[in-house]
Design a protein around this motif. Structure first.
Motif, short mmCIF file in Angstrom:
data_model
loop_
_atom_site.label_atom_id
_atom_site.label_comp_id
_atom_site.label_asym_id
_atom_site.label_seq_id
_atom_site.Cartn_x
_atom_site.Cartn_y
_atom_site.Cartn_z
N LEU A 224 0.84 -1.30 0.12
CA LEU A 224 -0.03 -0.09 -0.01
C LEU A 224 0.98 1.22 -0.15
O LEU A 224 1.92 1.22 0.62
CB LEU A 224 -0.89 -0.26 1.11
N MET A 225 0.41 2.29 -0.81
CA MET A 225 1.15 3.36 -0.68
C MET A 225 0.25 4.56 -1.23
O MET A 225 -0.72 4.58 -1.78
CB MET A 225 2.44 3.47 -1.68
N ASP A 226 0.64 5.86 -0.73
CA ASP A 226 -0.10 7.22 -1.12
C ASP A 226 0.59 7.45 -2.22
O ASP A 226 1.50 7.11 -2.81
CB ASP A 226 0.17 8.33 -0.12
N ASP A 227 -0.29 8.55 -2.94
CA ASP A 227 0.33 9.22 -4.22
C ASP A 227 1.20 9.82 -4.11
O ASP A 227 2.24 10.44 -5.22
CB ASP A 227 -0.65 9.81 -4.99
N ASP A 228 1.83 10.35 -2.81
CA ASP A 228 2.98 11.44 -2.61
C ASP A 228 4.39 10.56 -2.23
O ASP A 228 5.02 11.32 -1.57
CB ASP A 228 2.58 12.37 -1.65
N VAL A 229 4.37 9.59 -2.84
CA VAL A 229 5.84 9.00 -2.68
C VAL A 229 6.26 8.40 -3.93
O VAL A 229 5.28 8.56 -4.90
CB VAL A 229 5.77 7.67 -1.78
N GLU A 230 7.52 8.06 -3.91
CA GLU A 230 7.93 7.46 -5.30
C GLU A 230 8.76 5.88 -4.77
O GLU A 230 9.21 6.14 -3.77
CB GLU A 230 9.00 8.31 -6.20
N VAL A 231 8.58 5.04 -5.71
CA VAL A 231 9.41 3.76 -5.40
C VAL A 231 10.87 3.81 -5.72
O VAL A 231 11.15 4.45 -6.85
CB VAL A 231 8.69 2.60 -5.83
N ILE A 232 11.55 3.50 -4.70
CA ILE A 232 13.20 3.03 -5.21
C ILE A 232 13.22 2.05 -6.13
O ILE A 232 12.39 1.00 -5.95
CB ILE A 232 13.90 2.74 -3.88
N PRO A 233 14.06 2.09 -7.15
CA PRO A 233 13.74 1.16 -8.08
C PRO A 233 13.92 -0.31 -7.91
O PRO A 233 13.23 -1.04 -8.49
CB PRO A 233 15.20 1.29 -9.15
N ASP A 234 14.91 -0.77 -6.84
CA ASP A 234 14.82 -2.20 -6.32
C ASP A 234 14.17 -2.32 -5.06
O ASP A 234 14.21 -3.23 -4.57
CB ASP A 234 16.35 -2.70 -6.09
N GLY A 235 13.09 -1.57 -4.87
CA GLY A 235 12.26 -1.60 -3.66
C GLY A 235 11.65 -2.87 -3.32
O GLY A 235 11.50 -3.39 -2.17
N LEU A 236 10.89 -3.27 -4.43
CA LEU A 236 10.07 -4.34 -4.29
C LEU A 236 11.26 -5.41 -4.04
O LEU A 236 10.83 -6.59 -3.09
CB LEU A 236 9.38 -4.72 -5.53
N ALA A 237 12.22 -5.51 -4.57
CA ALA A 237 13.18 -6.90 -4.24
C ALA A 237 13.66 -6.79 -2.76
O ALA A 237 14.10 -7.73 -2.21
CB ALA A 237 14.48 -6.69 -5.19
N LYS A 238 13.81 -5.63 -2.29
CA LYS A 238 14.28 -5.50 -1.02
C LYS A 238 13.21 -5.98 0.03
O LYS A 238 13.47 -6.54 0.99
CB LYS A 238 14.68 -3.85 -0.68
N MET A 239 11.87 -5.48 -0.25
CA MET A 239 10.82 -6.06 0.64
C MET A 239 10.94 -7.50 0.47
O MET A 239 10.62 -8.24 1.30
CB MET A 239 9.44 -5.18 0.37
N GLY A 240 10.91 -8.11 -0.81
CA GLY A 240 10.67 -9.34 -0.91
C GLY A 240 11.79 -10.33 -0.24
O GLY A 240 11.74 -11.47 -0.08
N LYS A 241 12.81 -9.63 -0.13
CA LYS A 241 13.87 -10.24 0.81
C LYS A 241 13.58 -10.77 2.04
O LYS A 241 14.11 -11.87 2.72
CB LYS A 241 15.28 -9.57 0.81
N TRP A 242 12.51 -10.10 2.66
CA TRP A 242 12.11 -10.31 4.05
C TRP A 242 10.88 -11.15 3.95
O TRP A 242 10.26 -11.77 4.90
CB TRP A 242 11.89 -9.05 4.71
N ALA A 243 10.15 -11.55 3.01
CA ALA A 243 8.88 -12.18 2.47
C ALA A 243 8.93 -13.53 3.23
O ALA A 243 7.76 -13.98 3.71
CB ALA A 243 8.59 -11.84 1.15
N PRO A 244 10.00 -14.19 2.97
CA PRO A 244 9.85 -15.69 3.35
C PRO A 244 10.05 -15.70 5.00
O PRO A 244 9.75 -16.79 5.69
CB PRO A 244 11.46 -16.23 2.84
N ARG A 245 10.19 -14.71 5.48
CA ARG A 245 10.28 -14.60 7.05
C ARG A 245 9.05 -14.09 7.73
O ARG A 245 8.79 -14.38 8.97
CB ARG A 245 11.80 -14.03 7.59
N PHE A 246 8.47 -13.12 7.16
CA PHE A 246 7.61 -12.15 7.90
C PHE A 246 6.41 -12.12 6.96
O PHE A 246 6.58 -12.30 5.73
CB PHE A 246 7.98 -10.97 8.53
N LYS A 247 5.24 -11.65 7.65
CA LYS A 247 4.15 -11.74 6.87
C LYS A 247 3.43 -10.19 6.98
O LYS A 247 2.25 -9.70 6.22
CB LYS A 247 2.92 -12.39 7.01
N SER A 248 3.87 -9.33 7.60
CA SER A 248 3.56 -7.92 7.96
C SER A 248 4.90 -7.23 8.21
O SER A 248 5.63 -7.15 9.04
CB SER A 248 2.80 -7.76 9.06
#
Length: 332
Positions: free
Chosen positions: A109-133
């Motif tokens: 989730l995100m507001d319209d007043d941010v921009e995503v760091i290019p590899d942001g999804l990969a950074k978040m995905g790195k933690w996805a196997p361990r946590f769910k929030s």
């Protein structure tokens, strides 16, 4: 009868697949800011499987801006224009619903007043196997590190402003709150706690949703910068912390919505009248300080009192119920 509580646990899931993630954005009459966000999605690597944009009945050129990006984004775009302005709370509730029904495993989730760091999804995905929030970190408008109050004092129902900002070698800190400017949450948790509550309209909605999530799983903020804020907000610099300017509408909902938090606390059998009342008093005083120190005015206190008054109506509403869990039959 109070609802049952589950002990939060750290879980392990399947390896992260970016295609299973959906970014859900809420926007209202800020097509310039939305353009910057969409440009950043265009630069993302990897990209999510879907991008959902919920438009709170904008009257500017938002629709045209969204359509101009449809063939450029490199991901499936879903545009949902609402018939009326439902506030950030209603927008995120709808965005979560659409993303969930798309079968998304992860919803960002995100507001319209941010921009995503290019590899942001990969950074978040790195933690996805361990946590769910999971909550990532943000840069502020000027490029500095943005501090977010990731823990609440549960009995008071307010953020802890002095929670440590530094991370240890684990790279994460346990939180019991949430922020819709970057919340990354697994569909299993959404199924259990339901959709964000649109009745908040604005304010306290993400804190409450994050708190609900932390009752089902170990919620964490991770030492990964994944977003940058793109809107400058008037602030009072207090050294290591800042206090942002507000508005009359925010002041009203800040106080009114304390009653909704109270209803959730009662439903989950964690409500302590004296302590929660102290939290409401501290919130009121903080808003008075914000008026004087940040906005340099004294007018606006009437909105605080009006919010408290209307909150009493919510507190007396015998028909009020928490948002329900999502039906297992909706699982894709």
């Amino acid at each position: 009868m109070p609802l049952t509580t589950e002990t939060p646990v750290t879980t392990r899931t399947q390896p992260f697949d970016p295609a299973t993630a959906t970014i859900a954005v809420v926007t209202y009459n800020r097509s310039g800011l939305l353009t910057r966000l969409l440009e950043s999605v265009e630069r993302m690597d990897p990209k999510p499987g879907h991008l959902v944009i919920v438009d709170n009945a904008s009257t500017d050129d938002t629709t045209a801006v969204v359509e101009s990006f449809r063939e450029r984004l490199g991901t499936n775009l879903v545009y949902r224009r609402l018939d009326s302005n439902t506030g950030g709370s209603g927008g995120f509730s709808e965005g979560m619903r659409v993303a969930y029904e798309l079968g998304s495993t992860w919803i960002w989730l995100m507001d319209d007043d941010v921009e995503v760091i290019p590899d942001g999804l990969a950074k978040m995905g790195k933690w996805a196997p361990r946590f769910k929030s999971i909550q990532g970190r943000r840069y502020d408008y000027d490029g500095s590190e943005f501090y977010w109050q990731y823990r609440i004092a549960e009995p008071l129902g307010i953020p802890i402003p002095f929670a440590p900002a530094s991370f240890d070698k684990s790279g994460y800190k346990v939180m019991n709150s949430g922020c819709f400017e970057g919340m990354f949450i697994h569909r299993d948790i959404v199924r259990q706690i339901g959709l964000p509550d649109p009745r908040f309209f604005i304010y306290w909605d993400d804190q409450t949703y994050g708190w609900l999530a932390s009752r089902k799983t170990t919620s964490v903020i991770v030492d990964e910068f994944v977003l940058r804020r793109t809107r400058e907000i008037k602030q009072w610099d207090m050294g290591i912390r800042h206090m942002n300017a507000s508005s009359d509408a925010y002041r009203y909902y800040i106080m009114r919505n304390r009653a909704i938090i109270k209803r959730y606390y009662r439903a989950f059998d964690v409500y302590h009248p004296v302590l929660f009342g102290a939290g409401t008093f501290l919130t009121f005083m903080k808003e008075l300080i914000r008026l004087v120190a940040v906005e340099r005015k004294v007018r606006g206190t009437s909105n605080l009192f009006r919010g408290l008054r209307d909150g009493r109506k919510i507190a007396r509403d015998a028909s009020w119920r928490p948002m329900p869990p999502l039906d297992h039959a909706l699982e894709a």
